[in-house]
Write a protein that holds these residues in place. Structure first.
Motif, mmCIF file in Angstrom:
data_model
loop_
_atom_site.group_PDB
_atom_site.id
_atom_site.type_symbol
_atom_site.label_atom_id
_atom_site.label_comp_id
_atom_site.label_asym_id
_atom_site.label_seq_id
_atom_site.Cartn_x
_atom_site.Cartn_y
_atom_site.Cartn_z
ATOM 1 N N GLY A 199 0.805 -1.214 0.000
ATOM 2 C CA GLY A 199 0.000 0.000 0.000
ATOM 3 C C GLY A 199 0.838 1.263 0.000
ATOM 4 O O GLY A 199 2.024 1.253 0.339
ATOM 5 N N LEU A 200 0.216 2.357 -0.390
ATOM 6 C CA LEU A 200 0.853 3.671 -0.406
ATOM 7 C C LEU A 200 -0.011 4.656 0.365
ATOM 8 O O LEU A 200 -1.187 4.836 0.049
ATOM 9 N N PHE A 201 0.574 5.271 1.381
ATOM 10 C CA PHE A 201 -0.078 6.376 2.085
ATOM 11 C C PHE A 201 0.432 7.645 1.407
ATOM 12 O O PHE A 201 1.584 8.050 1.603
ATOM 13 N N CYS A 202 -0.421 8.266 0.621
ATOM 14 C CA CYS A 202 0.033 9.338 -0.268
ATOM 15 C C CYS A 202 -0.124 10.732 0.322
ATOM 16 O O CYS A 202 0.172 11.717 -0.365
ATOM 17 N N GLY A 203 -0.563 10.840 1.582
ATOM 18 C CA GLY A 203 -0.783 12.175 2.135
ATOM 19 C C GLY A 203 -1.759 12.947 1.273
ATOM 20 O O GLY A 203 -2.806 12.428 0.870
ATOM 21 N N ARG A 204 -1.387 14.194 0.921
ATOM 22 C CA ARG A 204 -2.260 14.996 0.056
ATOM 23 C C ARG A 204 -1.630 15.236 -1.307
ATOM 24 O O ARG A 204 -2.042 16.138 -2.039
ATOM 25 N N LEU A 205 -0.642 14.399 -1.635
ATOM 26 C CA LEU A 205 -0.097 14.457 -2.983
ATOM 27 C C LEU A 205 -1.173 14.110 -4.001
ATOM 28 O O LEU A 205 -1.259 14.713 -5.070
ATOM 29 N N GLY A 214 -3.805 0.708 -7.323
ATOM 30 C CA GLY A 214 -3.003 1.921 -7.213
ATOM 31 C C GLY A 214 -1.963 2.083 -8.302
ATOM 32 O O GLY A 214 -1.748 3.185 -8.808
ATOM 33 N N ALA A 215 -1.302 0.992 -8.694
ATOM 34 C CA ALA A 215 -0.264 1.085 -9.717
ATOM 35 C C ALA A 215 -0.847 1.538 -11.050
ATOM 36 O O ALA A 215 -0.282 2.404 -11.732
ATOM 37 N N ALA A 216 -1.982 0.981 -11.426
ATOM 38 C CA ALA A 216 -2.621 1.362 -12.679
ATOM 39 C C ALA A 216 -3.117 2.804 -12.625
ATOM 40 O O ALA A 216 -3.029 3.550 -13.613
ATOM 41 N N LEU A 217 -3.638 3.215 -11.483
ATOM 42 C CA LEU A 217 -4.102 4.596 -11.336
ATOM 43 C C LEU A 217 -2.950 5.572 -11.532
ATOM 44 O O LEU A 217 -3.070 6.548 -12.279
ATOM 45 N N LEU A 218 -1.816 5.308 -10.890
ATOM 46 C CA LEU A 218 -0.666 6.197 -11.025
ATOM 47 C C LEU A 218 -0.157 6.234 -12.453
ATOM 48 O O LEU A 218 0.163 7.300 -12.994
ATOM 49 N N ALA A 219 -0.085 5.080 -13.089
ATOM 50 C CA ALA A 219 0.412 5.016 -14.469
ATOM 51 C C ALA A 219 -0.504 5.765 -15.427
ATOM 52 O O ALA A 219 -0.048 6.305 -16.447
ATOM 53 N N GLY A 220 -1.791 5.808 -15.111
ATOM 54 C CA GLY A 220 -2.753 6.430 -16.007
ATOM 55 C C GLY A 220 -2.924 7.930 -15.832
ATOM 56 O O GLY A 220 -3.660 8.555 -16.610
ATOM 57 N N ILE A 252 -4.098 2.567 -2.450
ATOM 58 C CA ILE A 252 -3.608 3.874 -2.000
ATOM 59 C C ILE A 252 -4.559 4.418 -0.937
ATOM 60 O O ILE A 252 -5.787 4.367 -1.084
ATOM 61 N N ALA A 253 -3.969 4.926 0.140
ATOM 62 C CA ALA A 253 -4.715 5.575 1.217
ATOM 63 C C ALA A 253 -4.373 7.063 1.199
ATOM 64 O O ALA A 253 -3.211 7.427 1.383
#
Length: 234
Positions: A151-157, A217-223, A199-200
């Motif tokens: 998982g990724l805790f992305c804060g407010r990025l 999450g990986a697909a979301l970031l790539a897209g 992603i959180a």
């Protein structure tokens, strides 16, 4: 700020989202942001990880004090100044250590056991932080990829923009929009291939329409089409 002796309001207890992962109620101390608790057993550490500070309420303190009694003091990981909340009060009540990116350490005068880091920081194998300036000068993300956890805790990025959707978003509080987009691109290069599974976000989650985590999450970031969001003239 009210005196430290003032008793906290009652509040609502955190919600279990998946085994070992809890979500706290939105906190007005952090503009309605989201805070997360990752249990020690989930990431293999000696204590829990509290990702950003939840509201200073009795329900939250009761939960965190129980966890401290069970597994010992944990670590408060701050992903941006927007998630500091009442960090000093919570730290004093629990005795947990605090980890913050060096650009925003000055915002925590009087906070004990406070450690800062620069570009990257590793807490344990598969558990690492990356500096991602843009939302604020010291914004960072926490990636946990160990065992079955990915998982990724992305804060407010990245903030929720609709059901199952996250994206960088410029607001009146954004420190530097160009740097934020560059940080997202750096994050994509930094993450292992195919990660994260979920992603959180540390922002308000209302746009997710009841969901808490964003899967894939990986697909979301790539897209993400960062070029279309770049400032004019870049």
């Amino acid at each position: 700020m009210a005196p430290l002796s003032q008793p906290p309001e009652s509040g609502r207890p955190p919600q279990l989202v998946r085994p070992g992962l809890w979500l706290f109620a939105p906190s007005r101390d952090s503009q309605g942001g989201s805070s997360w608790l990752l249990e020690a057993g989930a990431w293999g550490g000696r204590g829990d990880l509290l990702v950003d500070c939840p509201g200073f309420t009795q329900a939250n303190l009761d939960c965190l004090q129980r966890r401290t009694a069970e597994v010992g003091p944990g670590t408060i990981v701050l992903t941006s100044r927007e998630g500091h909340g009442r960090c000093r009060r919570i730290q004093e009540a629990l005795g947990w250590s605090v980890l913050v990116q060096e650009q925003e350490a000055y915002l925590l005068p009087g906070v004990r056991a406070c450690t800062s880091f620069g570009s990257e920081h590793t807490l344990a194998p598969g558990v690492a932080l990356l500096w991602t300036p843009g939302p604020t000068p010291g914004a960072c993300v926490l990636h946990v990829h160990t065992g079955a956890l990915d998982g990724l805790f992305c804060g407010r990025l990245l903030v929720p923009t609709g059901p199952s959707a996250l994206a960088p978003l410029a607001t009146a509080r954004t420190f530097h929009w160009g740097r934020q987009l560059a940080s997202v691109e750096r994050l994509r290069r930094w993450l292992p291939a195919g990660s994260p599974a979920w992603i959180a976000s540390g922002a308000g989650l209302g746009a997710l329409r009841g969901d808490k985590l964003v899967m894939g999450g990986a697909a979301l970031l790539a897209g993400l089409d960062l070029a279309s969001l770049a400032p004019a003239g870049r």
